[in-house]
Design a protein around this motif. Structure first.
Motif, PDB file in Angstrom:
ATOM      1  N   PRO A   1       0.789  -1.233   0.000  1.00 32.17           N
ATOM      2  CA  PRO A   1       0.000   0.000   0.000  1.00 32.17           C
ATOM      3  C   PRO A   1       0.822   1.285   0.000  1.00 32.17           C
ATOM      4  CG  PRO A   1      -0.062  -1.020   2.175  1.00 32.17           C
ATOM      5  CD  PRO A   1       0.612  -2.001   1.257  1.00 32.17           C
ATOM      6  N   VAL A   2       2.116   1.209   0.318  1.00 35.31           N
ATOM      7  CA  VAL A   2       2.913   2.438   0.432  1.00 35.31           C
ATOM      8  C   VAL A   2       3.786   2.701  -0.800  1.00 35.31           C
ATOM      9  CG1 VAL A   2       2.933   2.275   2.945  1.00 35.31           C
ATOM     10  CG2 VAL A   2       4.831   1.309   1.642  1.00 35.31           C
ATOM     11  N   PHE A   3       3.686   1.843  -1.814  1.00 38.16           N
ATOM     12  CA  PHE A   3       4.418   2.059  -3.060  1.00 38.16           C
ATOM     13  C   PHE A   3       3.435   2.175  -4.219  1.00 38.16           C
ATOM     14  CE2 PHE A   3       7.639  -0.093  -0.460  1.00 38.16           C
ATOM     15  CZ  PHE A   3       8.712   0.773  -0.629  1.00 38.16           C
ATOM     16  N   THR A   4       3.790   2.986  -5.207  1.00 34.69           N
ATOM     17  CA  THR A   4       2.915   3.150  -6.358  1.00 34.69           C
ATOM     18  C   THR A   4       2.869   1.864  -7.181  1.00 34.69           C
ATOM     19  OG1 THR A   4       4.650   3.943  -7.850  1.00 34.69           O
ATOM     20  CG2 THR A   4       3.505   5.597  -6.490  1.00 34.69           C
ATOM     21  N   ILE A   5       1.832   1.765  -7.997  1.00 35.18           N
ATOM     22  CA  ILE A   5       1.670   0.608  -8.869  1.00 35.18           C
ATOM     23  C   ILE A   5       2.873   0.478  -9.810  1.00 35.18           C
ATOM     24  CG2 ILE A   5       0.277  -0.332 -10.764  1.00 35.18           C
ATOM     25  CD1 ILE A   5      -1.027  -0.625  -8.021  1.00 35.18           C
ATOM     26  N   GLY A   6       3.300   1.593 -10.376  1.00 31.56           N
ATOM     27  CA  GLY A   6       4.438   1.570 -11.294  1.00 31.56           C
ATOM     28  C   GLY A   6       5.709   1.091 -10.630  1.00 31.56           C
ATOM     29  N   ASP A   7       5.964   1.535  -9.398  1.00 30.07           N
ATOM     30  CA  ASP A   7       7.161   1.092  -8.673  1.00 30.07           C
ATOM     31  C   ASP A   7       7.131  -0.418  -8.438  1.00 30.07           C
ATOM     32  OD1 ASP A   7       8.436   3.522  -8.501  1.00 30.07           O
ATOM     33  OD2 ASP A   7       7.528   4.059  -6.574  1.00 30.07           O
ATOM     34  N   GLN A   8       5.952  -0.947  -8.121  1.00 33.69           N
ATOM     35  CA  GLN A   8       5.856  -2.372  -7.803  1.00 33.69           C
ATOM     36  C   GLN A   8       5.987  -3.251  -9.040  1.00 33.69           C
ATOM     37  OE1 GLN A   8       3.041  -3.421  -4.516  1.00 33.69           O
ATOM     38  NE2 GLN A   8       2.449  -1.266  -4.647  1.00 33.69           N
TER      39      GLN A   8
ATOM     40  N   PRO B   1      -6.532   1.786 -18.823  1.00 39.16           N
ATOM     41  CA  PRO B   1      -6.451   3.050 -19.563  1.00 39.16           C
ATOM     42  C   PRO B   1      -5.633   4.092 -18.808  1.00 39.16           C
ATOM     43  CG  PRO B   1      -8.608   2.822 -18.514  1.00 39.16           C
ATOM     44  CD  PRO B   1      -7.870   1.537 -18.265  1.00 39.16           C
ATOM     45  N   ASP B   2      -5.093   5.067 -19.567  1.00 38.81           N
ATOM     46  CA  ASP B   2      -4.299   6.137 -18.973  1.00 38.81           C
ATOM     47  C   ASP B   2      -3.206   5.551 -18.082  1.00 38.81           C
ATOM     48  OD1 ASP B   2      -3.432   8.649 -18.406  1.00 38.81           O
ATOM     49  OD2 ASP B   2      -5.162   9.232 -17.179  1.00 38.81           O
ATOM     50  N   ALA B   3      -2.453   4.601 -18.677  1.00 34.67           N
ATOM     51  CA  ALA B   3      -1.510   3.794 -17.900  1.00 34.67           C
ATOM     52  C   ALA B   3      -0.435   4.612 -17.201  1.00 34.67           C
ATOM     53  CB  ALA B   3      -0.862   2.749 -18.812  1.00 34.67           C
ATOM     54  N   ARG B   4       0.041   5.666 -17.831  1.00 38.37           N
ATOM     55  CA  ARG B   4       1.100   6.459 -17.208  1.00 38.37           C
ATOM     56  C   ARG B   4       0.613   7.105 -15.907  1.00 38.37           C
ATOM     57  NH1 ARG B   4       6.004   7.919 -18.688  1.00 38.37           N
ATOM     58  NH2 ARG B   4       5.678   6.962 -20.751  1.00 38.37           N
ATOM     59  N   ARG B   5      -0.602   7.618 -15.910  1.00 34.69           N
ATOM     60  CA  ARG B   5      -1.141   8.223 -14.690  1.00 34.69           C
ATOM     61  C   ARG B   5      -1.401   7.155 -13.633  1.00 34.69           C
ATOM     62  NH1 ARG B   5      -6.220   9.402 -12.484  1.00 34.69           N
ATOM     63  NH2 ARG B   5      -7.294   8.470 -14.272  1.00 34.69           N
ATOM     64  N   ARG B   6      -1.941   6.007 -14.062  1.00 39.26           N
ATOM     65  CA  ARG B   6      -2.235   4.926 -13.112  1.00 39.26           C
ATOM     66  C   ARG B   6      -0.957   4.391 -12.474  1.00 39.26           C
ATOM     67  NH1 ARG B   6      -7.467   5.217 -11.577  1.00 39.26           N
ATOM     68  NH2 ARG B   6      -8.891   5.196 -13.369  1.00 39.26           N
ATOM     69  N   ALA B   7       0.141   4.407 -13.227  1.00 42.45           N
ATOM     70  CA  ALA B   7       1.407   3.908 -12.690  1.00 42.45           C
ATOM     71  C   ALA B   7       1.869   4.725 -11.492  1.00 42.45           C
ATOM     72  CB  ALA B   7       2.479   3.922 -13.777  1.00 42.45           C
ATOM     73  N   GLY B   8       1.441   5.988 -11.417  1.00 44.22           N
ATOM     74  CA  GLY B   8       1.824   6.845 -10.298  1.00 44.22           C
ATOM     75  C   GLY B   8       0.855   6.788  -9.137  1.00 44.22           C
ATOM     76  N   GLN B   9      -0.188   5.962  -9.240  1.00 44.49           N
ATOM     77  CA  GLN B   9      -1.172   5.869  -8.165  1.00 44.49           C
ATOM     78  C   GLN B   9      -0.845   4.705  -7.227  1.00 44.49           C
ATOM     79  OE1 GLN B   9      -4.879   5.693 -10.504  1.00 44.49           O
ATOM     80  NE2 GLN B   9      -5.274   7.824  -9.897  1.00 44.49           N
ATOM     81  N   TYR B  10      -1.511   4.737  -6.066  1.00 43.37           N
ATOM     82  CA  TYR B  10      -1.331   3.695  -5.056  1.00 43.37           C
ATOM     83  C   TYR B  10      -2.468   2.674  -5.165  1.00 43.37           C
ATOM     84  CZ  TYR B  10       2.223   6.738  -3.122  1.00 43.37           C
ATOM     85  OH  TYR B  10       3.353   7.504  -2.977  1.00 43.37           O
ATOM     86  N   PRO B  11      -2.278   1.451  -4.640  1.00 40.94           N
ATOM     87  CA  PRO B  11      -3.289   0.406  -4.795  1.00 40.94           C
ATOM     88  C   PRO B  11      -4.704   0.821  -4.385  1.00 40.94           C
ATOM     89  CG  PRO B  11      -1.272  -0.565  -3.962  1.00 40.94           C
ATOM     90  CD  PRO B  11      -1.048   0.926  -3.999  1.00 40.94           C
ATOM     91  N   HIS B  12      -4.827   1.595  -3.295  1.00 46.32           N
ATOM     92  CA  HIS B  12      -6.171   1.954  -2.832  1.00 46.32           C
ATOM     93  C   HIS B  12      -6.888   2.904  -3.792  1.00 46.32           C
ATOM     94  CE1 HIS B  12      -3.945   5.507  -1.318  1.00 46.32           C
ATOM     95  NE2 HIS B  12      -5.105   6.135  -1.438  1.00 46.32           N
ATOM     96  N   GLU B  13      -6.161   3.484  -4.730  1.00 42.41           N
ATOM     97  CA  GLU B  13      -6.763   4.405  -5.679  1.00 42.41           C
ATOM     98  C   GLU B  13      -7.324   3.688  -6.915  1.00 42.41           C
ATOM     99  OE1 GLU B  13      -4.653   8.503  -5.727  1.00 42.41           O
ATOM    100  OE2 GLU B  13      -3.037   7.029  -5.498  1.00 42.41           O
ATOM    101  N   LEU B  14      -7.112   2.387  -7.008  1.00 40.68           N
ATOM    102  CA  LEU B  14      -7.602   1.613  -8.139  1.00 40.68           C
ATOM    103  C   LEU B  14      -8.779   0.744  -7.723  1.00 40.68           C
ATOM    104  CD1 LEU B  14      -4.745   2.475  -9.140  1.00 40.68           C
ATOM    105  CD2 LEU B  14      -4.573   0.246 -10.244  1.00 40.68           C
TER     106      LEU B  14
END
Length: 340
Positions: free
Chosen positions: A115-122, A152-165
């Motif tokens: 939960p403390v790392f972005t989707i892209g980082d993981q 969709p909008d993969a670049r923006r989603r990569a910067g989000q955290y799991p709880h935001e998806l």
């Protein structure tokens, strides 16, 4: 479905135990199973049958000092063509295989995403570790993977955290993470259980498409026979730590030869059946009783206390796998009478 039979996973005599205060219990008992390149093998059974323990045994992710592989071998062929017994590898050697040669999708994405790392980082982490990639190329690859799994909008989603998806997006992200290093084997442990029916269908279609594109072998753990019919080439039905029936999906569904398989298939709801049964004053079929405690297994066949075909001989010794035909086996001494 047809698959090229070039084995990448060959499990023989696997016995996995757990140490408890009440003593040692056997969760997987003498399991034999193979998965070929380009093939999907479904491992099916009730909760507690040993399906997930089998997948965790392959990945060597059993709880340290509690769970352990007590016997057997897990021979695996890596991308470089080398074949090794995973049971004999140390932890450092297994880390090189996990996430690279073998990917895994877990049942609940929130338990496998930090939960403390972005989707892209993981998603980029295994690429950095196993491909020795720097941060930007690894992140670009992670974004490409998110696009490939339909976010969709993969670049923006990569910067989000799991709880935001949403739940469906989180599961797509875990699929992207499992596929980040192009594994030869994918283990999917009930990956659609927590999803609604529409998202479940999308995830299954996605997995089928990715498997065809990449030629992976897939070990698909599930309790849903409808899913098995849709995606698998072969099915292994598991009960109380043992495989009780195995064969091509179409053959096992058309000609079940173990009472447990017969009961599972009879329990499947069919379109319009609920209304018909309601008008007839009947209920959906159910297997009587419950699975025995692994700490107190009955003598002989573990399914005998729930089985309408059981005779005294069933309670004397554990039956071996009988050959229904060369590709179809059943662990039942009365298999010729089952399904007739």
């Amino acid at each position: 479905m047809n698959a090229p039979f070039e084995p990448i996973l060959d499990i023989r005599g696997l016995r996995t135990i757990f140490r408890t205060r009440g003593g040692e219990i056997t969760a997987v008992n003498g399991l034999d199973l193979t998965v070929a390149a380009g093939e999907t093998v479904a491992l099916v059974g009730e909760s507690g049958s040993g399906k997930s323990v089998t997948s965790l045994s392959v990945m060597r992710l059993l709880t340290r000092n509690v769970g352990a592989i007590a016997a057997g071998s897990i021979r695996f062929r890596s991308k470089d063509g080398s074949v090794r017994d995973l049971v004999a590898l140390d932890e450092q050697q297994m880390r090189k295989i996990r996430g690279d040669d073998i990917g895994m999708i877990f049942q609940e994405p929130m338990s496998s995403l930090n939960p403390v790392f972005t989707i892209g980082d993981q998603i980029s982490e295994p690429i950095r570790i196993h491909r020795n990639a720097s941060r930007k190329p690894a992140m670009d690859a992670a974004i490409a993977l998110l696009e490939q799994v339909g976010i969709p909008d993969a670049r923006r989603r990569a910067g989000q955290y799991p709880h935001e998806l949403s739940g469906g997006m989180r599961q797509r992200a875990t699929i992207a993470m499992a596929l980040a290093c192009d594994p030869v084997l994918l283990i999917a442990d009930e990956p659609t259980t927590a999803l609604d029916v529409t998202i479940q269908a999308q995830i299954l279609d996605l997995l089928l498409t990715l498997q065809r594109e990449r030629g992976m072998g897939v070990l698909f753990v599930t309790h849903n026979l409808g899913v098995v019919a849709e995606i698998a080439h072969r099915v292994a039905v598991m009960y109380a730590g043992r495989i009780v029936e195995e064969g091509p999906v179409a053959e096992v569904f058309r000609n079940p030869r173990h009472p447990y398989t017969l009961g599972l298939l009879a329990s499947m709801p069919r379109l319009g059946e609920a209304t018909r049964l309601k008008h007839a004053g009947q209920k959906l079929a159910a297997i009587p009783g419950v699975m025995p405690s692994l700490a107190n297994m009955p003598d002989g066949c573990a399914f005998s206390p729930r089985c309408r075909f059981a005779i005294n001989a069933c309670r004397v010794a554990v039956p071996g796998l009988a050959a229904v035909d060369p590709a179809h086996q059943s662990r039942c001494i009365r298999w010729q009478e089952v399904g007739q």
